[in-house]
Design an enzyme around this catalytic site. Structure first.
Site, PDB file in Angstrom:
ATOM      1  N   ARG A  89      16.445  -8.207  44.407  1.00 60.40           N
ATOM      2  CA  ARG A  89      14.796  -8.733  44.313  1.00 60.40           C
ATOM      3  C   ARG A  89      14.023  -7.611  43.913  1.00 60.40           C
ATOM      4  NH1 ARG A  89      11.926  -5.859  46.960  1.00 60.40           N
ATOM      5  NH2 ARG A  89      10.247  -6.782  46.333  1.00 60.40           N
ATOM      6  N   GLY A  90      12.903  -8.115  43.323  1.00 62.89           N
ATOM      7  CA  GLY A  90      11.654  -7.419  42.688  1.00 62.89           C
ATOM      8  C   GLY A  90      12.077  -7.650  41.252  1.00 62.89           C
ATOM      9  N   ALA A  91      10.984  -8.075  40.465  1.00 65.32           N
ATOM     10  CA  ALA A  91      11.334  -8.607  39.091  1.00 65.32           C
ATOM     11  C   ALA A  91      12.094  -7.684  38.228  1.00 65.32           C
ATOM     12  CB  ALA A  91       9.924  -8.736  38.576  1.00 65.32           C
ATOM     13  N   ARG A 134      15.639 -17.916  39.787  1.00 61.11           N
ATOM     14  CA  ARG A 134      14.194 -17.606  40.371  1.00 61.11           C
ATOM     15  C   ARG A 134      13.612 -17.982  39.146  1.00 61.11           C
ATOM     16  NH1 ARG A 134      13.001 -12.980  44.166  1.00 61.11           N
ATOM     17  NH2 ARG A 134      11.459 -14.590  45.175  1.00 61.11           N
ATOM     18  N   GLN A 184       8.840  -8.180  53.218  1.00 55.95           N
ATOM     19  CA  GLN A 184       9.529  -7.002  52.304  1.00 55.95           C
ATOM     20  C   GLN A 184       8.696  -5.954  52.454  1.00 55.95           C
ATOM     21  OE1 GLN A 184       8.701 -10.163  51.557  1.00 55.95           O
ATOM     22  NE2 GLN A 184      10.082 -10.843  49.455  1.00 55.95           N
ATOM     23  N   ASP A 220       4.997 -10.337  39.053  1.00 59.52           N
ATOM     24  CA  ASP A 220       6.347 -10.784  38.529  1.00 59.52           C
ATOM     25  C   ASP A 220       6.184 -11.503  37.083  1.00 59.52           C
ATOM     26  OD1 ASP A 220       6.364 -10.896  41.644  1.00 59.52           O
ATOM     27  OD2 ASP A 220       8.617 -11.326  40.838  1.00 59.52           O
ATOM     28  N   ASN A 234       2.450 -12.731  41.495  1.00 53.18           N
ATOM     29  CA  ASN A 234       2.883 -11.966  42.527  1.00 53.18           C
ATOM     30  C   ASN A 234       3.104 -12.536  43.790  1.00 53.18           C
ATOM     31  OD1 ASN A 234       3.908  -9.029  42.824  1.00 53.18           O
ATOM     32  ND2 ASN A 234       2.260  -8.789  44.010  1.00 53.18           N
ATOM     33  N   LYS A 235       3.874 -11.540  44.771  1.00 54.79           N
ATOM     34  CA  LYS A 235       4.282 -12.215  45.921  1.00 54.79           C
ATOM     35  C   LYS A 235       3.272 -12.874  46.480  1.00 54.79           C
ATOM     36  CE  LYS A 235       7.249 -12.213  47.744  1.00 54.79           C
ATOM     37  NZ  LYS A 235       8.110 -13.471  47.718  1.00 54.79           N
TER      38      LYS A 235
HETATM   39  O1  MRU Z   1      10.169 -12.404  46.114  1.00 54.11           O
HETATM   40  P1  MRU Z   1      10.518 -11.086  45.726  1.00 54.11           P
HETATM   41  O2  MRU Z   1      10.554 -10.149  46.843  1.00 54.11           O
HETATM   42  O3  MRU Z   1      11.465 -10.833  44.689  1.00 54.11           O
HETATM   43  O4  MRU Z   1       8.838 -10.710  45.233  1.00 54.11           O
HETATM   44  C1  MRU Z   1       8.526  -9.463  44.629  1.00 54.11           C
HETATM   45  C2  MRU Z   1       7.333  -9.229  44.243  1.00 54.11           C
HETATM   46  O5  MRU Z   1       6.437  -9.864  44.379  1.00 54.11           O
HETATM   47  C3  MRU Z   1       7.048  -7.700  43.665  1.00 54.11           C
HETATM   48  O6  MRU Z   1       5.636  -7.418  43.855  1.00 54.11           O
HETATM   49  C4  MRU Z   1       7.506  -7.695  41.956  1.00 54.11           C
HETATM   50  O7  MRU Z   1       8.483  -8.350  41.771  1.00 54.11           O
HETATM   51  C5  MRU Z   1       7.215  -6.557  41.508  1.00 54.11           C
HETATM   52  S1  MRU Z   1       8.580  -5.556  41.895  1.00 54.11           S
HETATM   53  C6  MRU Z   1       8.052  -4.014  41.050  1.00 54.11           C
END
Ligand code: MRU
Length: 353
Positions: A55-57, A98, A203, A244, A254-255
């Protein structure tokens, strides 16, 4: 910048030694277990992304790049037409895992462009290998630059509030929104980080607090609903959050919870920076209204992480994984090509000129 194989191996995603699998650190198991998964078919890659094992973009984009390479290798004996058709199908399937983080489709489209540019299957496979490594190397370099720009905005002793996880695990090296703190730490600088736990998948608690603690950074974990108090107390000099997808007008997905942090930051007069590599900027997306927000399983709210259910089985849940922060709330967007200030629609465009 010289990037070595060790730099790539240090991240949460890499190619296995025999180059037949994508190896990922299983982020669902942290902080209690450090376990790796070996992904060698499209279903496993899809599931790893969907369930947030990876996970994480940026990390999802890197995983997709390597994934497409190993999937291409498995089809090496097919005639070109069938090879290309099957890879396009795999790519579309992975993109559907996703919808919000643009890095996933960005990486897959980069790879599929190469598939469409030649009919020599062996040559394409070689090029996909190099492209996957390029995607990974570029991310390391971009994160380093984002971290460097971010570091220029904070001073020793500052309190920084962050949301979700944007560290090396979510990217490659350093990360984005907590990259400035990690890079600063390497240079002997000290900051205090407040990590929102980030409901419902935690997270912040499981990953950000873990990464910062292990790096020796002074970190305090708070529940999401404590951010206001911590800001009011004067303990936060800046908020650093990830992204994201950044729309052309500067709206940022973003999250879930990030937009709340931004509203609080504005209320208390605290600068808030959204940090991300240019791979997260989607100039084809005019505004936040055009970003598809992923809805996830209600069980993430009701039963996951708890010994017993935290709500009646029949209770309805709304579980969006992301929200959009209006560009008017942001102080700046920190990218690898520089710090972008408002007006974002004008200045983001300049990055690509
Ligand atoms: O659902 P996730 O854990 O993949 O969400 C991640 C985020 O929102 C992060 O802030 C984003 O992907 C940036 S990671 C450098």
């Amino acid at each position: 910048m010289i990037i070595t194989e060790k730099d790539r191996m240090d991240g949460s995603v890499h190619l296995s030694e025999d180059e037949n699998c994508v190896v990922i650190l299983d982020q669902r198991k942290l902080p209690n277990y450090v376990e790796y998964q070996y992904l060698d078919d499209v279903k496993k890659i899809y599931e790893a992304i969907r369930t947030l094992a990876v996970r994480g973009a940026p990390a999802i984009g890197i995983c997709a790049g390597y994934g497409m390479y190993i999937l291409a290798k498995q089809k090496k004996d097919l005639p070109y037409e069938q090879f290309a058709k099957a890879l396009h199908e795999d790519g579309d399937y992975l993109i559907s895992s996703r919808p919000t983080a643009v890095n996933l489709s960005w990486a897959i489209r980069r790879v599929l462009k190469l598939v469409d540019e030649s009919t020599d299957v062996n040559k394409i496979i070689e090029r996909l290998h190099d492209e996957a490594i390029n995607i990974h190397n570029e991310d390391i370099e971009m994160c380093y630059k984002v971290s460097e720009y971010g570091l220029s905005l904070i001073k020793d002793g500052d309190g920084i509030l962050t949301h979700c996880n944007t560290g090396p695990m979510a990217t490659s090296k350093y990360g984005t929104a907590i990259g400035p703190v990690l890079l600063g730490k390497e240079r002997g600088r000290e900051f205090h980080v407040f990590a929102d736990e980030t409901r419902p998948l935690l997270q912040g608690a499981r990953l950000t607090a873990f990464e910062l603690q292990k790096a020796g950074v002074d970190v305090t974990l708070i529940c999401d609903n404590m951010a206001s108090l911590v800001m009011k107390n004067g303990w936060v000099q800046a908020c650093f959050v990830g992204c994201d997808r950044i729309a052309a007008n500067g709206d940022v997905a973003n999250k879930i919870g990030t937009s709340g942090v931004a509203i609080l930051a504005k209320h208390y007069g605290i600068p808030i920076y959204s940090c991300g590599p240019t791979s997260t900027i989607d100039m084809n997306c005019p505004s936040g209204e055009d970003i598809v927000i992923e809805l996830r399983d209600p069980e993430e709210i009701k039963t996951m992480w708890y010994k017993e259910p935290m709500a009646l089985k029949e209770v309805k849940c709304y579980n969006p994984s992301f929200d959009v922060t209006d560009h008017e709330l942001l102080t700046a967007i920190i990218t690898d090509r520089g710090i972008v200030y408002p007006p974002f629609d004008v200045n983001l465009k300049k990055l690509f000129e």
